[in-house]
Design a protein around this motif. Structure first.
Motif, short mmCIF file in Angstrom:
data_model
loop_
_atom_site.label_atom_id
_atom_site.label_comp_id
_atom_site.label_asym_id
_atom_site.label_seq_id
_atom_site.Cartn_x
_atom_site.Cartn_y
_atom_site.Cartn_z
N ARG A 182 0.93 -1.03 -0.15
CA ARG A 182 -0.07 -0.02 -0.03
C ARG A 182 0.75 1.30 -0.01
O ARG A 182 1.83 1.35 0.93
N GLU A 183 0.50 2.34 -0.68
CA GLU A 183 1.32 3.32 -1.06
C GLU A 183 0.68 4.61 -0.05
O GLU A 183 -0.21 4.14 0.57
N GLY A 184 1.47 5.39 0.16
CA GLY A 184 1.11 6.77 1.26
C GLY A 184 1.82 6.80 2.24
O GLY A 184 2.90 6.29 2.29
N GLU A 185 1.44 7.81 3.23
CA GLU A 185 2.01 8.02 4.36
C GLU A 185 2.30 6.77 5.37
O GLU A 185 3.23 6.99 6.02
N GLU A 186 1.48 5.88 5.28
CA GLU A 186 1.47 4.70 6.31
C GLU A 186 1.18 3.38 5.26
O GLU A 186 0.49 2.75 5.29
N PRO A 187 2.52 3.18 4.65
CA PRO A 187 2.51 1.98 3.64
C PRO A 187 2.46 0.75 4.44
O PRO A 187 2.70 0.79 5.59
N ALA A 188 1.94 -0.44 3.80
CA ALA A 188 1.70 -1.78 4.44
C ALA A 188 1.91 -2.69 3.59
O ALA A 188 1.49 -2.55 2.40
#
Length: 259
Positions: A227-233
């Motif tokens: 998952r992209e973004g500020e909190e990737p997972a």
């Protein structure tokens, strides 16, 4: 699928390492405590195991543990401690696989600081054998936390390599080539998110790679959805458990792919 254990060990003993220099991944996203659940499915969609992931942070050290409990009673349990101080550096890794799902049980420990590698095996009479040895380990050794590294590279990163110590023959160093593939849509907890798909390719070069394909011991590539973004997972991992056997999908509970 059954494997001849002696043949597997002999094969990996021949493995040639790539010549790329160690390139530790820089810390972009500080890891924090967390607790998540995973589900493992076979290629036909049947649930074969459920997993629990936990992460504890003390200063700049992170200890993570991922345990899969299989429906047939098998266990895949891996605990890893690493530092997130400018770059990621392995401290220790302990990986256990046992039960009917795994044709070759392992109990394998890597202590990166002391460079001591320990294998524990049980013979047919039930006697435990412990073998420890000193090894020259690279700074980019990534046993147990490749997924964390993927959270800290851009979606359009150039392909890069990390080291991996395979738990065969007392420990054999190989290289993993990691490349971004494309972007896909993933649904998680009612949200539609973008995910980068990474390919992890075990490098077995030259004649070793040819032999691997001929005798069916070439580990398959692993695909990881991040998952992209500020909190990737890490949302989904598709590949073989232990580098052999059938391909399975390990999904973060609540995730699904968009059409």
């Amino acid at each position: 699928m059954k494997r001849n254990d002696a043949l597997v060990a002999a094969f990996f003993a021949m493995t040639l390492c790539a010549t790329a220099a160690a390139e530790p991944v820089s810390v972009k996203h500080i890891q924090r405590p967390m607790h998540r659940f995973m589900v493992v499915r076979s290629e036909d969609g049947k649930t074969i195991a459920r997993g629990e992931f936990s992460q504890v942070v003390q200063g700049d050290e992170v200890t993570m543990r991922l345990t899969y409990h299989f429906v047939d009673g098998s266990i895949d349990d891996e605990a890893t401690t690493y530092q997130q101080r400018g770059t990621f550096r392995l401290v220790r890794n302990h990986h256990i696989q046992k039960g009917p799902y795994f044709t070759k049980p392992i109990d394998f420990t890597v202590e990166a600081a002391t460079r001591i590698v320990t294998s524990r095996t049980i013979d047919k009479n039930g006697k435990i054998h412990v073998e420890s040895k000193h090894m020259d380990l690279p700074d980019d050794l990534a046993n147990g936390f490749v997924g964390t590294l993927l959270l800290n590279v851009p979606h359009n990163t150039t392909p890069f390599r990390v080291g991996m110590l395979a738990p065969v023959g007392g420990g054999r160093l190989i290289r993993l080539l990691i490349s971004p593939e494309d972007e896909q849509t993933v649904h998680l907890a009612g949200q539609t998110l973008k995910a980068t798909v990474f390919r992890i390719h075990p490098e077995l070069g030259g004649i070793v790679g040819v032999i691997a394909r001929l005798i069916g011991l070439q580990p398959k590539d692993v695909m990881v959805w991040v998952r992209e973004g500020e909190e990737p997972a890490v949302l989904v991992v598709v590949g073989q458990l232990g580098g052999y056997g059938p391909v399975v999908s390990s999904d973060l509970v609540g995730s699904s792919f968009g059409k």
